[in-house]
Design a protein around this motif. Structure first.
Motif, PDB file in Angstrom:
ATOM      1  N   MET A   1     -10.249  32.539 -15.574  1.00 44.73           N
ATOM      2  CA  MET A   1     -10.771  33.863 -15.228  1.00 44.73           C
ATOM      3  C   MET A   1     -10.706  34.774 -16.445  1.00 44.73           C
ATOM      4  O   MET A   1      -9.703  34.832 -17.131  1.00 44.73           O
ATOM      5  N   LYS A   2     -11.777  35.472 -16.718  1.00 44.12           N
ATOM      6  CA  LYS A   2     -11.840  36.393 -17.842  1.00 44.12           C
ATOM      7  C   LYS A   2     -11.435  37.784 -17.385  1.00 44.12           C
ATOM      8  O   LYS A   2     -11.905  38.286 -16.365  1.00 44.12           O
ATOM      9  N   TRP A   3     -10.568  38.418 -18.161  1.00 42.04           N
ATOM     10  CA  TRP A   3     -10.047  39.728 -17.773  1.00 42.04           C
ATOM     11  C   TRP A   3     -11.091  40.821 -17.980  1.00 42.04           C
ATOM     12  O   TRP A   3     -11.742  40.889 -19.027  1.00 42.04           O
ATOM     13  N   SER A   4     -11.252  41.693 -16.974  1.00 41.54           N
ATOM     14  CA  SER A   4     -12.189  42.804 -17.037  1.00 41.54           C
ATOM     15  C   SER A   4     -11.434  44.123 -16.855  1.00 41.54           C
ATOM     16  O   SER A   4     -11.086  44.477 -15.725  1.00 41.54           O
ATOM     17  N   PRO A   5     -11.172  44.848 -17.936  1.00 41.93           N
ATOM     18  CA  PRO A   5     -10.471  46.133 -17.819  1.00 41.93           C
ATOM     19  C   PRO A   5     -11.217  47.122 -16.931  1.00 41.93           C
ATOM     20  O   PRO A   5     -10.590  47.907 -16.211  1.00 41.93           O
ATOM     21  N   GLN A   6     -12.545  47.083 -16.954  1.00 37.88           N
ATOM     22  CA  GLN A   6     -13.340  48.014 -16.160  1.00 37.88           C
ATOM     23  C   GLN A   6     -13.148  47.785 -14.661  1.00 37.88           C
ATOM     24  O   GLN A   6     -12.927  48.727 -13.889  1.00 37.88           O
ATOM     25  N   ASP A   7     -13.229  46.530 -14.246  1.00 37.53           N
ATOM     26  CA  ASP A   7     -13.029  46.215 -12.828  1.00 37.53           C
ATOM     27  C   ASP A   7     -11.609  46.549 -12.391  1.00 37.53           C
ATOM     28  O   ASP A   7     -11.389  47.039 -11.272  1.00 37.53           O
ATOM     29  N   ALA A   8     -10.642  46.275 -13.257  1.00 38.55           N
ATOM     30  CA  ALA A   8      -9.251  46.578 -12.927  1.00 38.55           C
ATOM     31  C   ALA A   8      -9.054  48.080 -12.738  1.00 38.55           C
ATOM     32  O   ALA A   8      -8.412  48.519 -11.783  1.00 38.55           O
ATOM     33  N   MET A   9      -9.628  48.870 -13.646  1.00 36.66           N
ATOM     34  CA  MET A   9      -9.492  50.315 -13.563  1.00 36.66           C
ATOM     35  C   MET A   9     -10.152  50.871 -12.299  1.00 36.66           C
ATOM     36  O   MET A   9      -9.571  51.692 -11.588  1.00 36.66           O
ATOM     37  N   GLU A  10     -11.366  50.389 -11.994  1.00 35.38           N
ATOM     38  CA  GLU A  10     -12.086  50.898 -10.831  1.00 35.38           C
ATOM     39  C   GLU A  10     -11.374  50.531  -9.526  1.00 35.38           C
ATOM     40  O   GLU A  10     -11.302  51.345  -8.599  1.00 35.38           O
ATOM     41  N   ALA A  11     -10.853  49.308  -9.451  1.00 36.75           N
ATOM     42  CA  ALA A  11     -10.125  48.894  -8.253  1.00 36.75           C
ATOM     43  C   ALA A  11      -8.837  49.696  -8.110  1.00 36.75           C
ATOM     44  O   ALA A  11      -8.460  50.097  -7.002  1.00 36.75           O
ATOM     45  N   TYR A  12      -8.178  49.938  -9.218  1.00 36.73           N
ATOM     46  CA  TYR A  12      -6.940  50.729  -9.211  1.00 36.73           C
ATOM     47  C   TYR A  12      -7.213  52.134  -8.676  1.00 36.73           C
ATOM     48  O   TYR A  12      -6.504  52.631  -7.794  1.00 36.73           O
ATOM     49  N   LEU A  13      -8.270  52.769  -9.193  1.00 41.47           N
ATOM     50  CA  LEU A  13      -8.585  54.140  -8.786  1.00 41.47           C
ATOM     51  C   LEU A  13      -9.025  54.204  -7.326  1.00 41.47           C
ATOM     52  O   LEU A  13      -8.660  55.142  -6.603  1.00 41.47           O
ATOM     53  N   GLN A  14      -9.812  53.221  -6.884  1.00 37.44           N
ATOM     54  CA  GLN A  14     -10.236  53.255  -5.481  1.00 37.44           C
ATOM     55  C   GLN A  14      -9.047  53.045  -4.544  1.00 37.44           C
ATOM     56  O   GLN A  14      -8.976  53.652  -3.467  1.00 37.44           O
ATOM     57  N   THR A  15      -8.111  52.198  -4.944  1.00 36.62           N
ATOM     58  CA  THR A  15      -6.930  51.973  -4.108  1.00 36.62           C
ATOM     59  C   THR A  15      -6.095  53.241  -4.017  1.00 36.62           C
ATOM     60  O   THR A  15      -5.551  53.573  -2.962  1.00 36.62           O
ATOM     61  N   LEU A  16      -6.012  53.961  -5.116  1.00 33.83           N
ATOM     62  CA  LEU A  16      -5.335  55.259  -5.084  1.00 33.83           C
ATOM     63  C   LEU A  16      -6.011  56.193  -4.082  1.00 33.83           C
ATOM     64  O   LEU A  16      -5.352  56.911  -3.335  1.00 33.83           O
ATOM     65  N   GLN A  17      -7.347  56.163  -4.083  1.00 30.22           N
ATOM     66  CA  GLN A  17      -8.097  57.018  -3.171  1.00 30.22           C
ATOM     67  C   GLN A  17      -7.878  56.601  -1.721  1.00 30.22           C
ATOM     68  O   GLN A  17      -7.776  57.441  -0.823  1.00 30.22           O
ATOM     69  N   VAL A  18      -7.786  55.282  -1.490  1.00 30.57           N
ATOM     70  CA  VAL A  18      -7.516  54.785  -0.140  1.00 30.57           C
ATOM     71  C   VAL A  18      -6.180  55.327   0.356  1.00 30.57           C
ATOM     72  O   VAL A  18      -6.057  55.770   1.505  1.00 30.57           O
ATOM     73  N   CYS A  19      -5.179  55.306  -0.516  1.00 26.89           N
ATOM     74  CA  CYS A  19      -3.860  55.823  -0.129  1.00 26.89           C
ATOM     75  C   CYS A  19      -3.934  57.320   0.177  1.00 26.89           C
ATOM     76  O   CYS A  19      -3.340  57.804   1.145  1.00 26.89           O
ATOM     77  N   LYS A  20      -4.709  58.037  -0.626  1.00 28.58           N
ATOM     78  CA  LYS A  20      -4.860  59.476  -0.403  1.00 28.58           C
ATOM     79  C   LYS A  20      -5.567  59.743   0.916  1.00 28.58           C
ATOM     80  O   LYS A  20      -5.139  60.602   1.708  1.00 28.58           O
ATOM     81  N   ASP A  21      -6.634  58.992   1.188  1.00 26.37           N
ATOM     82  CA  ASP A  21      -7.384  59.168   2.432  1.00 26.37           C
ATOM     83  C   ASP A  21      -6.531  58.847   3.640  1.00 26.37           C
ATOM     84  O   ASP A  21      -6.678  59.460   4.702  1.00 26.37           O
ATOM     85  N   HIS A  22      -5.659  57.871   3.482  1.00 30.07           N
ATOM     86  CA  HIS A  22      -4.804  57.467   4.598  1.00 30.07           C
ATOM     87  C   HIS A  22      -3.972  58.634   5.121  1.00 30.07           C
ATOM     88  O   HIS A  22      -3.783  58.788   6.319  1.00 30.07           O
ATOM     89  N   TYR A  23      -3.509  59.448   4.207  1.00 32.77           N
ATOM     90  CA  TYR A  23      -2.664  60.561   4.619  1.00 32.77           C
ATOM     91  C   TYR A  23      -3.453  61.808   5.002  1.00 32.77           C
ATOM     92  O   TYR A  23      -2.894  62.791   5.454  1.00 32.77           O
TER      93      TYR A  23
END
Length: 216
Positions: A1-23
Motif C-alpha cells: 500500500m502506498k501512503w497518501s498524506p492527503q487521504d490521511a489528512m482528509e479522513a482525520y479531519l472528517q473524523t474530527l467533524q464526526v465527533c463534533k457533530d455527535h455532541y
C-alpha cells in the motif's frame, strides 16, 4: 500500500467533524442510549486506513454491534473509495446498525453481512485492513485463517484483555517476513500489526507523520 498524506489528512479531519457533530445532535439508539465516541482513537485509525489507501477493509464485530472503529473505517472507505465489510453476529439487527451510521451519513459506506466470521472471512482475499474484536470467541481461529495482502496490510486487534491464552495476532504471524506489531494502550488494549510494507528491489519511502494547516 502506498501512503497518501492527503487521504490521511482528509479522513482525520472528517473524523474530527464526526465527533463534533455527535455532541451537537441527538444521535441515540433505539433504547435511548447515546453512541460511544472515542476521538482519541478514531482519528488515528481512520487516518491510518485512508493514508494507506486500503481498498478492502473487514471488521469482525462482537455482539455489541457498531462501535467507534466502525465509524472510523467508514470514513476511511469514503476517502479511499474502498470496500468495507462488517461481519455481524446473527443476533444483531442489520437495519439498526445502518440507522446508527446514518447519524453520520455513512450508512452507504459499509456492507453488513450476517454469518460465521470464520467462514465469511475466508471469502475475501488480500485484505488490506482488518479489525478483529477479541470479544469474538473464535478470534484465535480468525488469526490463523484471515488472508491479508502480503505486500502491505494492517490488522488491528481490539479488546486485548479478552484474548485467549494471551496469544495475539502479531505473535501468530511474527515468523513471516516483514511483520511488525505493537500494543497500544487504548480502550481495553489494541494491537497493531503491519505486514509486508517493504518491496524487494524497489526503494521504499516511509511517511511517519502528516500536518494539518488551518487558514483563517
Amino acid at each position: 500500500m502506498k501512503w497518501s498524506p492527503q487521504d490521511a489528512m482528509e479522513a482525520y479531519l472528517q473524523t474530527l467533524q464526526v465527533c463534533k457533530d455527535h455532541y451537537n445532535q441527538d444521535c441515540t439508539d433505539h433504547g435511548g442510549a447515546t453512541k460511544c465516541i472515542q476521538p482519541q482513537c478514531m482519528e488515528f485509525i481512520s487516518a491510518l486506513a485512508a493514508g494507506n489507501q486500503a481498498k478492502l477493509m473487514v471488521q469482525i464485530l462482537s455482539n455489541e454491534g457498531v462501535n467507534p472503529l466502525t465509524i472510523a473505517l467508514a470514513v476511511a472507505a469514503k476517502h479511499t473509495g474502498g470496500r468495507f465489510i462488517c461481519v455481524l453476529d446473527q443476533q444483531q439487527d442489520m437495519e439498526d446498525c445502518k440507522a446508527q451510521l446514518s447519524c453520520y451519513d455513512l450508512e452507504d459506506k459499509v456492507e453488513f453481512v450476517h454469518g460465521n466470521p470464520c467462514e465469511i472471512v475466508m471469502q475475501f482475499k488480500s485484505i488490506d485492513f482488518a479489525v478483529i474484536d477479541c470479544k469474538f470467541e473464535d478470534h484465535l481461529k480468525l488469526f490463523k485463517t484471515i488472508d491479508v495482502n502480503p505486500r502491505g496490510s494492517i490488522v488491528l486487534v481490539s479488546n486485548l484483555v479478552r484474548r485467549r491464552n494471551g496469544v495475539s495476532f502479531g505473535e501468530v504471524v511474527r515468523r513471516k517476513k516483514g511483520v511488525e506489531y505493537v500494543t497500544l494502550h487504548i480502550g481495553q488494549g489494541m494491537e497493531l500489526t503491519r505486514i509486508g510494507f517493504t518491496c524487494k528491489g524497489h526503494e521504499t519511502r516511509r511517511y511517519k507523520r502528516f500536518h494539518v494547516t488551518f487558514e483563517s
